[in-house]
Design a protein around this motif. Sequence first.
Motif, PDB file in Angstrom:
ATOM      1  N   LYS A   1       0.829  -1.214   0.000  1.00  0.00           N
ATOM      2  CA  LYS A   1       0.000   0.000   0.000  1.00  0.00           C
ATOM      3  C   LYS A   1       0.866   1.267   0.000  1.00  0.00           C
ATOM      4  O   LYS A   1       0.529   2.257  -0.650  1.00  0.00           O
ATOM      5  CB  LYS A   1      -0.939   0.000   1.209  1.00  0.00           C
ATOM      6  CG  LYS A   1      -2.063  -1.026   1.099  1.00  0.00           C
ATOM      7  CD  LYS A   1      -3.014  -0.933   2.274  1.00  0.00           C
ATOM      8  CE  LYS A   1      -4.158  -1.934   2.138  1.00  0.00           C
ATOM      9  NZ  LYS A   1      -5.097  -1.881   3.285  1.00  0.00           N
ATOM     10  N   GLN A   2       1.989   1.227   0.719  1.00  0.00           N
ATOM     11  CA  GLN A   2       2.887   2.390   0.753  1.00  0.00           C
ATOM     12  C   GLN A   2       3.469   2.650  -0.636  1.00  0.00           C
ATOM     13  O   GLN A   2       3.533   3.797  -1.093  1.00  0.00           O
ATOM     14  CB  GLN A   2       4.013   2.155   1.753  1.00  0.00           C
ATOM     15  CG  GLN A   2       3.577   2.136   3.206  1.00  0.00           C
ATOM     16  CD  GLN A   2       4.714   1.791   4.149  1.00  0.00           C
ATOM     17  OE1 GLN A   2       5.739   1.255   3.730  1.00  0.00           O
ATOM     18  NE2 GLN A   2       4.534   2.104   5.424  1.00  0.00           N
ATOM     19  N   ILE A   3       3.895   1.589  -1.298  1.00  0.00           N
ATOM     20  CA  ILE A   3       4.501   1.736  -2.621  1.00  0.00           C
ATOM     21  C   ILE A   3       3.481   2.255  -3.634  1.00  0.00           C
ATOM     22  O   ILE A   3       3.762   3.184  -4.405  1.00  0.00           O
ATOM     23  CB  ILE A   3       5.099   0.393  -3.085  1.00  0.00           C
ATOM     24  CG1 ILE A   3       6.310   0.025  -2.228  1.00  0.00           C
ATOM     25  CG2 ILE A   3       5.486   0.452  -4.561  1.00  0.00           C
ATOM     26  CD1 ILE A   3       6.869  -1.354  -2.497  1.00  0.00           C
ATOM     27  N   GLU A   4       2.292   1.678  -3.645  1.00  0.00           N
ATOM     28  CA  GLU A   4       1.274   2.104  -4.604  1.00  0.00           C
ATOM     29  C   GLU A   4       0.863   3.550  -4.355  1.00  0.00           C
ATOM     30  O   GLU A   4       0.677   4.335  -5.303  1.00  0.00           O
ATOM     31  CB  GLU A   4       0.072   1.169  -4.530  1.00  0.00           C
ATOM     32  CG  GLU A   4       0.361  -0.222  -5.085  1.00  0.00           C
ATOM     33  CD  GLU A   4      -0.854  -1.129  -5.061  1.00  0.00           C
ATOM     34  OE1 GLU A   4      -0.851  -2.140  -5.805  1.00  0.00           O
ATOM     35  OE2 GLU A   4      -1.816  -0.835  -4.295  1.00  0.00           O
ATOM     36  N   SER A   5       0.720   3.938  -3.098  1.00  0.00           N
ATOM     37  CA  SER A   5       0.379   5.327  -2.772  1.00  0.00           C
ATOM     38  C   SER A   5       1.482   6.275  -3.214  1.00  0.00           C
ATOM     39  O   SER A   5       1.227   7.347  -3.770  1.00  0.00           O
ATOM     40  CB  SER A   5       0.126   5.460  -1.272  1.00  0.00           C
ATOM     41  OG  SER A   5      -0.102   6.808  -0.914  1.00  0.00           O
ATOM     42  N   LEU A   6       2.712   5.882  -2.989  1.00  0.00           N
ATOM     43  CA  LEU A   6       3.862   6.704  -3.369  1.00  0.00           C
ATOM     44  C   LEU A   6       3.882   6.953  -4.877  1.00  0.00           C
ATOM     45  O   LEU A   6       4.031   8.089  -5.339  1.00  0.00           O
ATOM     46  CB  LEU A   6       5.146   5.990  -2.933  1.00  0.00           C
ATOM     47  CG  LEU A   6       6.464   6.751  -3.074  1.00  0.00           C
ATOM     48  CD1 LEU A   6       6.575   7.803  -1.983  1.00  0.00           C
ATOM     49  CD2 LEU A   6       7.636   5.781  -2.979  1.00  0.00           C
ATOM     50  N   LEU A   7       3.707   5.884  -5.646  1.00  0.00           N
ATOM     51  CA  LEU A   7       3.798   5.986  -7.101  1.00  0.00           C
ATOM     52  C   LEU A   7       2.618   6.752  -7.702  1.00  0.00           C
ATOM     53  O   LEU A   7       2.776   7.500  -8.674  1.00  0.00           O
ATOM     54  CB  LEU A   7       3.880   4.592  -7.723  1.00  0.00           C
ATOM     55  CG  LEU A   7       5.145   3.784  -7.400  1.00  0.00           C
ATOM     56  CD1 LEU A   7       4.980   2.344  -7.869  1.00  0.00           C
ATOM     57  CD2 LEU A   7       6.357   4.416  -8.055  1.00  0.00           C
ATOM     58  N   ASN A   8       1.442   6.572  -7.138  1.00  0.00           N
ATOM     59  CA  ASN A   8       0.240   7.184  -7.721  1.00  0.00           C
ATOM     60  C   ASN A   8      -0.005   8.615  -7.262  1.00  0.00           C
ATOM     61  O   ASN A   8      -0.740   9.355  -7.916  1.00  0.00           O
ATOM     62  CB  ASN A   8      -0.987   6.326  -7.401  1.00  0.00           C
ATOM     63  CG  ASN A   8      -0.949   4.988  -8.112  1.00  0.00           C
ATOM     64  OD1 ASN A   8      -0.620   4.918  -9.286  1.00  0.00           O
ATOM     65  ND2 ASN A   8      -1.267   3.910  -7.397  1.00  0.00           N
ATOM     66  N   ASN A   9       0.584   9.015  -6.169  1.00  0.00           N
ATOM     67  CA  ASN A   9       0.328  10.352  -5.629  1.00  0.00           C
ATOM     68  C   ASN A   9       1.524  11.286  -5.639  1.00  0.00           C
ATOM     69  O   ASN A   9       1.355  12.501  -5.520  1.00  0.00           O
ATOM     70  CB  ASN A   9      -0.200  10.247  -4.193  1.00  0.00           C
ATOM     71  CG  ASN A   9      -1.520   9.518  -4.112  1.00  0.00           C
ATOM     72  OD1 ASN A   9      -2.456   9.834  -4.845  1.00  0.00           O
ATOM     73  ND2 ASN A   9      -1.605   8.521  -3.242  1.00  0.00           N
ATOM     74  N   PHE A  10       2.748  10.724  -5.763  1.00  0.00           N
ATOM     75  CA  PHE A  10       3.921  11.582  -5.614  1.00  0.00           C
ATOM     76  C   PHE A  10       4.940  11.423  -6.741  1.00  0.00           C
ATOM     77  O   PHE A  10       6.054  11.922  -6.626  1.00  0.00           O
ATOM     78  CB  PHE A  10       4.604  11.296  -4.273  1.00  0.00           C
ATOM     79  CG  PHE A  10       3.720  11.528  -3.087  1.00  0.00           C
ATOM     80  CD1 PHE A  10       3.496  12.813  -2.621  1.00  0.00           C
ATOM     81  CD2 PHE A  10       3.084  10.471  -2.458  1.00  0.00           C
ATOM     82  CE1 PHE A  10       2.664  13.037  -1.540  1.00  0.00           C
ATOM     83  CE2 PHE A  10       2.251  10.683  -1.376  1.00  0.00           C
ATOM     84  CZ  PHE A  10       2.041  11.972  -0.909  1.00  0.00           C
ATOM     85  N   SER A  11       4.588  10.756  -7.828  1.00  0.00           N
ATOM     86  CA  SER A  11       5.533  10.617  -8.942  1.00  0.00           C
ATOM     87  C   SER A  11       5.824  11.972  -9.569  1.00  0.00           C
ATOM     88  O   SER A  11       4.967  12.858  -9.612  1.00  0.00           O
ATOM     89  CB  SER A  11       4.978   9.656 -10.000  1.00  0.00           C
ATOM     90  OG  SER A  11       4.978   8.337  -9.520  1.00  0.00           O
ATOM     91  N   TYR A  12       7.050  12.097 -10.089  1.00  0.00           N
ATOM     92  CA  TYR A  12       7.493  13.379 -10.640  1.00  0.00           C
ATOM     93  C   TYR A  12       7.149  13.524 -12.117  1.00  0.00           C
ATOM     94  O   TYR A  12       7.230  12.568 -12.883  1.00  0.00           O
ATOM     95  CB  TYR A  12       9.017  13.513 -10.493  1.00  0.00           C
ATOM     96  CG  TYR A  12       9.486  13.668  -9.078  1.00  0.00           C
ATOM     97  CD1 TYR A  12       8.736  14.371  -8.145  1.00  0.00           C
ATOM     98  CD2 TYR A  12      10.682  13.096  -8.665  1.00  0.00           C
ATOM     99  CE1 TYR A  12       9.169  14.518  -6.844  1.00  0.00           C
ATOM    100  CE2 TYR A  12      11.127  13.231  -7.360  1.00  0.00           C
ATOM    101  CZ  TYR A  12      10.366  13.944  -6.458  1.00  0.00           C
ATOM    102  OH  TYR A  12      10.799  14.085  -5.171  1.00  0.00           O
ATOM    103  N   GLY A  13       6.779  14.728 -12.519  1.00  0.00           N
ATOM    104  CA  GLY A  13       6.737  15.155 -13.916  1.00  0.00           C
ATOM    105  C   GLY A  13       5.954  14.284 -14.860  1.00  0.00           C
ATOM    106  O   GLY A  13       6.377  14.026 -15.980  1.00  0.00           O
ATOM    107  N   MET A  14       4.788  13.820 -14.446  1.00  0.00           N
ATOM    108  CA  MET A  14       4.045  12.894 -15.307  1.00  0.00           C
ATOM    109  C   MET A  14       3.609  13.540 -16.607  1.00  0.00           C
ATOM    110  O   MET A  14       3.785  12.999 -17.680  1.00  0.00           O
ATOM    111  CB  MET A  14       2.838  12.329 -14.561  1.00  0.00           C
ATOM    112  CG  MET A  14       3.225  11.463 -13.367  1.00  0.00           C
ATOM    113  SD  MET A  14       1.812  10.838 -12.461  1.00  0.00           S
ATOM    114  CE  MET A  14       1.047   9.811 -13.708  1.00  0.00           C
ATOM    115  N   GLU A  15       3.067  14.761 -16.523  1.00  0.00           N
ATOM    116  CA  GLU A  15       2.590  15.430 -17.745  1.00  0.00           C
ATOM    117  C   GLU A  15       3.750  15.791 -18.643  1.00  0.00           C
ATOM    118  O   GLU A  15       3.717  15.574 -19.846  1.00  0.00           O
ATOM    119  CB  GLU A  15       1.783  16.679 -17.380  1.00  0.00           C
ATOM    120  CG  GLU A  15       0.480  16.348 -16.659  1.00  0.00           C
ATOM    121  CD  GLU A  15      -0.311  17.597 -16.347  1.00  0.00           C
ATOM    122  OE1 GLU A  15       0.150  18.699 -16.714  1.00  0.00           O
ATOM    123  OE2 GLU A  15      -1.380  17.477 -15.739  1.00  0.00           O
TER     124      GLU A  15
END
Length: 605
Positions: free
Chosen positions: A577-591
């Motif tokens: 859950k920590q990993i999925e939350s990290l990737l989906n909410n705090f990833s850099y520069g998606m757009e």
Amino acid sequence: MDFVSGLPRTVKGHDSIWVIVDRMTKSSHYLPMRKTYTVDKLAEIYIQEIVKLHGVPLSIVSDRDSRFSSTFWKKLQEGLGTRLKFSIAMHPQTYGQTKRTNQTLEDMLRACVLDFHRSWSRYLPLIEFSYNNSYQAVKRCTYCTIKVVDIGQPSPASHPQLLKGGELTPGTSSEEYVLRRKNFLELLPEKGLAIIAAAPVKMMTGVVPYTFRQDADYLYITGCQQAGGLAVLGHECGFCMFMPEANSHDVIWEGKTAGVDEALEIFKAERAYPKRKLREILPDMMKSSSTLFHNVRTSIPAYMDLEPFQKAAYHGKVKDVSDITHELRLIKSPAELKLMRESAAIGCQALLQTMLHSKTYPYEAILSAKVEYECKIRGAQRMAFNPVVGGGSNGSVVHYSRNDQKIKDGDLVLMDIGCELHGYVSDLTRTWPPCGSFSSPQEDLYELILQTNKESLKLCKPGASIQQIHNYSVAMLRKGLNEIGILKSEASHSYHQLNPTSIGHYLGMDVHDCSTVSYNRPLKPGVVITIEPGIYIPSSFDGPERYQGIGIRIEDEVLITDSGYEVLTASVPKEVKQIESLLNNFSYGMEVGMDRRNNTRVASK
């Protein structure tokens, strides 16, 4: 100008200080010298240290020292256009500089010499700086003539941002290196002799070397980070160093390196010789020894071809010095643990930043470059090993290192990374889905590895061994793999195909540190190990298709403490859950990343 003489003789033979005071700024310049220096030698020093740094003085006032009143000196000064003025007993009173000030200056120098004993010349620039800075602070005018001596590696004088006073290498004091050699000699047999060569420079092409890394045993004993040296330790000879001699060509192309003087003054050798004298001096040391120890990994013909070494080898009296050094390196000192915590912290921060980068840039090469960049900007000198960045089925290759593939949407990426900080390495692994969510089969396997990691950590304590922890982890993984249908039974021989690795290894100056120490050795406080359960299922494995091509490893760095353990890499998330939350909410520069990839596709059409 005047001399303070009658001082303790340094290792370079200096027994006097030439004191030169600028009459305008009142700043002092101190030059170590020998009382026996000729006038020619004084003139040479004068040109290099005064004229080159400050220009030709218009006038010089001094007492009637015979060295300054000689015909040669007068002719030299006339040629330079300097006017000489001699007084009888003291320096001039110009601008308030009184006889009392001169006496205070001399008393200060003698007091400093008493503090530093035979090493006083090494600290003379620091004494000069301190005196001039404190004197000029009142006038808001600083003046310093410090010349930082290059010893071929960072020092407190050349790299104050890295080393504190008294440190030989960043984070490790000269005293600690002396203590290591003392401990080494306590383990060395009475008539034993140890020969430890520095790591060689390895060439990538004819003229291009690989980045140099010092051999861990040589660095641990000497503190010397440079190639070409040879250390010898024995109960009779003490600590001896044979040092390479750089010629002018070497200095121009590769820079200054430490020599005999640095071996004595900086590395605290009791004896030091040019390396060209090795064949003259080392054989006699060998002949008086009953057993020879040497570093097998860095051994060189220069000493192995000597008759006494050949004779000792023939009679089985040559052993690997790592039998001794690995015993010493196993339990880390407080200074070593501080460096290992810092190295682990850098690795954790770098891997976390890379995880946040992976959703936008799912490429093995980019993630490898990202983690190396993040490590180095945080102070690491190098990576501890080539990063393992295995996307999809590449993660099932234990030490995959090509790092040249795009990570497919929905695949996991396994990243095993570590960095080196001032001789001490970190090592950690995390596995995650860059897309932001685990599939059901991936999560099943991941939870098994995660629980094995957690339960194995609980066993880390004094008295346990890596082998015991390994055996426990194997039983747990066999049971879990059987329950989810990957193994047909807990005793299946296929297990070793899916996990051929140990649960962990010792960690320190090398990634697989202290390799001569058995995994059956009971752990003690101060030992650092890794805990790294994993599963590596090839695409060709004869088992459920949904699990084929999945590789997962979760590796933590663990310090054994008096009461149990401390996880040095706990700051990197490993819960699903920590990993999925990290990737989906705090990833850099998606757009920005999507636009960049779209632009790349357009440009390639």
